[in-house]
Design an enzyme around this catalytic site. Structure first.
Site, PDB file in Angstrom:
ATOM      1  N   LYS A 164       7.065  -4.875  -7.068  1.00 40.59           N
ATOM      2  CA  LYS A 164       6.714  -3.456  -7.184  1.00 40.59           C
ATOM      3  C   LYS A 164       7.680  -2.587  -6.385  1.00 40.59           C
ATOM      4  O   LYS A 164       8.223  -1.605  -6.900  1.00 40.59           O
ATOM      5  CB  LYS A 164       5.279  -3.223  -6.687  1.00 40.59           C
ATOM      6  CG  LYS A 164       4.251  -3.989  -7.490  1.00 40.59           C
ATOM      7  CD  LYS A 164       2.858  -3.769  -6.956  1.00 40.59           C
ATOM      8  CE  LYS A 164       2.634  -4.339  -5.581  1.00 40.59           C
ATOM      9  NZ  LYS A 164       2.747  -5.809  -5.507  1.00 40.59           N
TER      10      LYS A 164
ATOM     11  N   HIS B 230      -8.229 -38.041  -6.146  1.00 37.98           N
ATOM     12  CA  HIS B 230      -7.879 -36.895  -7.004  1.00 37.98           C
ATOM     13  C   HIS B 230      -6.962 -37.347  -8.139  1.00 37.98           C
ATOM     14  O   HIS B 230      -7.172 -37.018  -9.309  1.00 37.98           O
ATOM     15  CB  HIS B 230      -7.095 -35.851  -6.198  1.00 37.98           C
ATOM     16  CG  HIS B 230      -7.906 -35.075  -5.210  1.00 37.98           C
ATOM     17  ND1 HIS B 230      -9.065 -34.426  -5.535  1.00 37.98           N
ATOM     18  CD2 HIS B 230      -7.681 -34.794  -3.895  1.00 37.98           C
ATOM     19  CE1 HIS B 230      -9.529 -33.796  -4.449  1.00 37.98           C
ATOM     20  NE2 HIS B 230      -8.705 -34.013  -3.442  1.00 37.98           N
TER      21      HIS B 230
ATOM     22  N   PRO C  88      -0.089  -8.177  -8.036  1.00 38.83           N
ATOM     23  CA  PRO C  88      -0.189  -9.039  -6.861  1.00 38.83           C
ATOM     24  C   PRO C  88       1.016  -8.869  -5.937  1.00 38.83           C
ATOM     25  O   PRO C  88       2.067  -8.401  -6.393  1.00 38.83           O
ATOM     26  CB  PRO C  88      -0.209 -10.452  -7.451  1.00 38.83           C
ATOM     27  CG  PRO C  88      -0.427 -10.294  -8.901  1.00 38.83           C
ATOM     28  CD  PRO C  88      -0.006  -8.935  -9.290  1.00 38.83           C
ATOM     29  N   PRO C  89       0.895  -9.245  -4.691  1.00 36.98           N
ATOM     30  CA  PRO C  89       2.011  -9.133  -3.760  1.00 36.98           C
ATOM     31  C   PRO C  89       3.209  -9.956  -4.226  1.00 36.98           C
ATOM     32  O   PRO C  89       3.030 -11.037  -4.787  1.00 36.98           O
ATOM     33  CB  PRO C  89       1.462  -9.733  -2.457  1.00 36.98           C
ATOM     34  CG  PRO C  89       0.001  -9.795  -2.609  1.00 36.98           C
ATOM     35  CD  PRO C  89      -0.304  -9.817  -4.067  1.00 36.98           C
ATOM     36  N   GLY C  90       4.389  -9.427  -4.020  1.00 35.09           N
ATOM     37  CA  GLY C  90       5.604 -10.189  -4.295  1.00 35.09           C
ATOM     38  C   GLY C  90       6.048 -10.193  -5.735  1.00 35.09           C
ATOM     39  O   GLY C  90       6.962 -10.916  -6.106  1.00 35.09           O
TER      40      GLY C  90
ATOM     41  N   GLU D  47      -6.403 -38.672  -1.596  1.00 35.63           N
ATOM     42  CA  GLU D  47      -5.478 -38.138  -2.605  1.00 35.63           C
ATOM     43  C   GLU D  47      -5.432 -39.030  -3.838  1.00 35.63           C
ATOM     44  O   GLU D  47      -5.316 -38.541  -4.961  1.00 35.63           O
ATOM     45  CB  GLU D  47      -4.077 -37.959  -2.022  1.00 35.63           C
ATOM     46  CG  GLU D  47      -3.977 -36.939  -0.886  1.00 35.63           C
ATOM     47  CD  GLU D  47      -4.474 -35.543  -1.256  1.00 35.63           C
ATOM     48  OE1 GLU D  47      -4.360 -35.149  -2.436  1.00 35.63           O
ATOM     49  OE2 GLU D  47      -5.009 -34.860  -0.362  1.00 35.63           O
TER      50      GLU D  47
HETATM   51  P1  ADP Z   1       5.958  -6.311  -3.976  1.00 36.99           P
HETATM   52  O1  ADP Z   1       6.373  -4.962  -3.528  1.00 36.99           O
HETATM   53  O2  ADP Z   1       5.398  -6.347  -5.346  1.00 36.99           O
HETATM   54  O3  ADP Z   1       5.057  -7.014  -3.002  1.00 36.99           O
HETATM   55  P2  ADP Z   1       8.719  -6.825  -3.624  1.00 36.99           P
HETATM   56  O4  ADP Z   1       9.305  -5.861  -4.559  1.00 36.99           O
HETATM   57  O5  ADP Z   1       8.716  -6.411  -2.199  1.00 36.99           O
HETATM   58  O6  ADP Z   1       7.258  -7.216  -4.044  1.00 36.99           O
HETATM   59  O7  ADP Z   1       9.462  -8.209  -3.791  1.00 36.99           O
HETATM   60  C1  ADP Z   1      10.000  -8.923  -2.712  1.00 36.99           C
HETATM   61  C2  ADP Z   1      11.263  -9.620  -3.114  1.00 36.99           C
HETATM   62  O8  ADP Z   1      11.009 -10.624  -4.072  1.00 36.99           O
HETATM   63  C3  ADP Z   1      12.249  -8.686  -3.778  1.00 36.99           C
HETATM   64  O9  ADP Z   1      13.069  -8.076  -2.830  1.00 36.99           O
HETATM   65  C4  ADP Z   1      13.035  -9.622  -4.681  1.00 36.99           C
HETATM   66  O10 ADP Z   1      14.054 -10.273  -3.974  1.00 36.99           O
HETATM   67  C5  ADP Z   1      12.005 -10.642  -5.078  1.00 36.99           C
HETATM   68  N1  ADP Z   1      11.382 -10.301  -6.362  1.00 36.99           N
HETATM   69  C6  ADP Z   1      10.103  -9.931  -6.540  1.00 36.99           C
HETATM   70  N2  ADP Z   1       9.844  -9.705  -7.826  1.00 36.99           N
HETATM   71  C7  ADP Z   1      10.986  -9.908  -8.490  1.00 36.99           C
HETATM   72  C8  ADP Z   1      11.359  -9.833  -9.880  1.00 36.99           C
HETATM   73  N3  ADP Z   1      10.477  -9.470 -10.805  1.00 36.99           N
HETATM   74  N4  ADP Z   1      12.633 -10.104 -10.195  1.00 36.99           N
HETATM   75  C9  ADP Z   1      13.513 -10.465  -9.259  1.00 36.99           C
HETATM   76  N5  ADP Z   1      13.233 -10.567  -7.952  1.00 36.99           N
HETATM   77  C10 ADP Z   1      11.990 -10.296  -7.560  1.00 36.99           C
HETATM   78 ZN    ZN Z   2      -8.725 -33.122  -1.595  1.00 42.44          ZN
END
Ligand code: ADP
Ligand code: ZN
Ligand code: MG
Length: 626
Positions: free
Chosen positions: A228, A449, A223-225, A446
């Site tokens: 990778k 819920h 997943p994003p973030g 709310e």
């Molecule tokens: P992706 O390429 O998977 O979308 P990124 O590598 O660009 O994610 O991550 C964005 C930022 O989030 C990184 O620069 C870092 O600061 C933080 N981050 C993401 N994953 C990790 C992780 N596993 N450990 C530490 N920091 C992370």
């Molecule tokens: Zn709701």
């Protein structure tokens, strides 16, 4: 996206990295700069004015007078003017006076000239210099200016007219902080696999002597973030080899054929620098399945680029020490050809971090922050199930900003709480508070819920309820906090989930007698859970333990992008009926529960309307008092 010449790997602004300043377009930009242009223009201007001979401008009548008086020595008749010399001398220079006059249509002129024995010639006016200036220099100058201006707006992409096909991949610049495996946490499996790549890059020959066989391409998916891009940079950091970083979207240019040329160039450069890493981020931008529907004409270009990439990957010898790393969060849409042996045949999954992983990641991102003694990162991690590394980095950053805004010496637990809320739902919108009517309604919604979550047997405790509007679309939210992380859900739990989702709408119905649009998202989610129970989990007694429909779901994003229907029209009707039944059963259940506990609902809503935010303890206090 900001395309700077220094693009290194991370696109997301990383707090600790001072990005090198962007190049200004007016600064040095190779030999073709604006200053050259201005200087050239001035030179031309001087050149032209030095060529010009000083002439007296006289009216035509005067010219005729001179002619009658026999004072004209010679003249040249041009299309629009007549130039020539007089027999009279200039007092200062002692040379014959030169004149110029506007030519009139005068049929008698030639006769008159003959009569007075003037030597005359005709000539076509020379417009060479003015032609040069007006039809070439000025228009091109304007185009150049316009283009530079646009170029400035678009960043260095605008300059690409000059270096089409030249590579935009850049070798890792050392002034960026070196990233190593220590900077990524919660992704131990991925790191383990990547260590092998590092070993290989450190010493390709040695690795091969031992019989190691290196894959050409390694694909990081997740997943994003999740880190990778970070991991790819860490591989280069660990191995100490150059890093050619290019993003899939960079390949897709405005001119057909440029992307393919770029790929060729990229591999050529990399071969010269081996051992090294080629990192293609967002591979899905070029690697999408070919032969799909044509989207905005950009299709051919992408196909060409992809084909070139396949050719290059087949053509190079991985023993030379070039490894192609790549990342995508849509492995499901990639062209199958990319995943064949000899290409990206090794896939490494970079998954969302678990609790322990989140704690480690928070540790990394709070390394340089000053935390108050009461801050417990474990609690922060517990509060953030489902958060990826980028979210957690964001939380740490937001907490630091909030603490600084409040002039605190250290970041407190409250700052982290606020930061988490921000990251979950976007920045608080204090300005667009609800009107009293709406606030009343949202409080009940709310509370519905919340109360159902407290009343159903498997409901997870409510951590926080809020009716402070945040961002777009979320007027309030009820946040439940699982006591431990769950990987499976039972039928009972799913039924309770649906009940909780319906709670808001049913509360509105009971109290106000009608419903609002605010429950749309709840209903969508409830229907989805119910449909999955019938179609995917085999939880409907009537339909039996079968699955229906082959979902084309992205494993990682959890998003569906299509469904293959592999059942009959009749079955479809039955499925719909079952889904409906699950929803309506729960609807009744929720209605009964809320009506039976109306005093609790009122008490909760009243308190919520008053305080806008209730903590888990406050909720519990109200519910227990009954
Ligand atoms: P992706 O390429 O998977 O979308 P990124 O590598 O660009 O994610 O991550 C964005 C930022 O989030 C990184 O620069 C870092 O600061 C933080 N981050 C993401 N994953 C990790 C992780 N596993 N450990 C530490 N920091 C992370
Ligand atoms: Zn709701
Ligand atoms: Mg990335």
């Amino acid at each position: 996206m900001n395309k700077t010449d220094f693009k290194m790997g991370q696109k997301e602004p990383d707090l600790h990295i001072n990005k090198p300043p962007e190049k200004k377009i007016w600064q040095k930009q190779g030999p073709f700069s604006l200053w050259y242009f201005i200087i050239m223009f001035l030179l031309f201007y001087l050149f032209q004015s030095s060529l010009q001979i000083k002439r007296e401008e006289i009216p035509y009548s005067q010219f005729m007078q001179y002619l009658q008086a026999g004072q004209i020595a010679e003249c040249v008749i041009k299309q629009n003017i007549i130039v020539g010399t007089l027999k009279l001398m200039d007092q200062k220079t002692g040379k014959p006076r030169r004149f110029v006059t506007i030519r009139l249509r005068d049929a008698q002129l030639v006769k008159a000239l003959d009569q007075h024995g003037v030597k005359y010639t005709a000539a076509i006016e020379s417009h060479f210099l003015s032609n040069l200036i007006f039809t070439w220099i000025i228009p091109f100058g304007l185009i150049f200016l316009l283009w530079s201006y646009l170029g400035k707006k678009m960043g260095s992409a605008g300059m690409n007219f000059l270096n089409i096909g030249k590579n935009k991949a850049h070798i890792h610049v050392d002034n960026l902080p070196k990233v190593t495996f220590k900077d990524a946490a919660g992704v131990d499996e991925a790191k383990q696999e990547l260590r092998e790549v590092v070993e290989f890059l450190r010493n390709p020959e040695h690795f091969q002597r031992l019989g190691g066989h290196m894959p050409k391409g390694v694909l990081l998916t997740g997943p994003p973030g999740t880190g990778k891009t970070l991991l790819a940079r860490a591989v280069s950091g660990e191995a100490g080899v150059p890093f050619f970083n290019i993003s899939g979207s960079d390949f897709i240019e405005m001119f057909v054929g440029v992307g393919a040329a770029r790929v060729r160039d990229l591999f050529e450069q990399a071969r010269k620098k081996a051992p090294c890493i080629i990192f293609i981020d967002e591979l899905d931008a070029i690697g999408r399945q070919r032969g799909g529907p044509v989207v905005m004409g950009g299709h051919d270009e992408r196909e060409q680029t992809l084909n070139q990439l396949l050719v290059e990957m087949d053509g190079f010898d991985s023993s030379k020490g070039v490894v192609v790393l790549s990342a995508t969060n849509r492995p499901d849409v990639l062209d199958k050809a990319l995943l064949r042996p000899g290409r990206f045949d090794r896939q490494i999954v970079v998954d969302k971090p678990d609790l322990q992983g989140r704690i480690e990641i928070l540790k990394i991102h709070t390394r340089e922050l000053i935390l108050a003694p009461d801050v417990d990162l474990e609690i922060v991690a517990k509060r953030t199930p489902g958060f990826v590394g980028a979210d957690l980095a964001n939380v740490a950053n937001e907490a630091a900003i909030l603490a600084a805004r409040k002039n605190r010496d250290a970041i407190t637990t409250a700052d982290f709480e606020a930061a988490i809320d921000r990251v979950i739902a976007g920045p608080e919108k204090k300005k667009t508070t609800l009107g009293p009517e709406e606030k009343h309604r949202v409080s009940y919604h709310e509370s519905g819920h919340t109360l159902i979550a407290e009343l159903v047997p498997t409901g997870e405790p409510v951590h926080k309820v809020s009716i402070i509007p945040r961002g777009i679309g979320a007027l309030g939210y009820t946040l439940q906090l699982p006591e431990k992380e769950k990987f499976l859900a039972t039928k009972k739990e799913l039924m309770d989930q649906i009940a909780i989702l319906l709670g808001g709408r049913v509360a509105e119905e009971i109290i106000f007698g009608d419903v609002s649009t605010g429950a749309q998202n709840d209903l969508e989610r409830a229907s989805e859970v119910a449909r999955n129970m019938v179609c995917s989990y085999g939880m409907s007694e009537k339909m039996g333990p079968l699955t229906f429909g082959k979902k084309q779901t992205s494993l990682f994003l959890g998003t569906e992008y299509g469904q293959e229907k592999n059942y009959s029209e009749e079955t479809a009707k039955e499925i719909d009926a079952e889904v409906k039944k699950i929803i309506s059963t729960n609807y009744e259940r929720v209605k009964n529960l809320l009506e039976e506990n109306r005093p609790l609902l009122d008490a909760l809503a009243k308190k919520l309307e008053e305080k806008e935010v209730l903590s888990g303890e406050e909720v519990e206090g109200i519910v227990k008092q009954a």
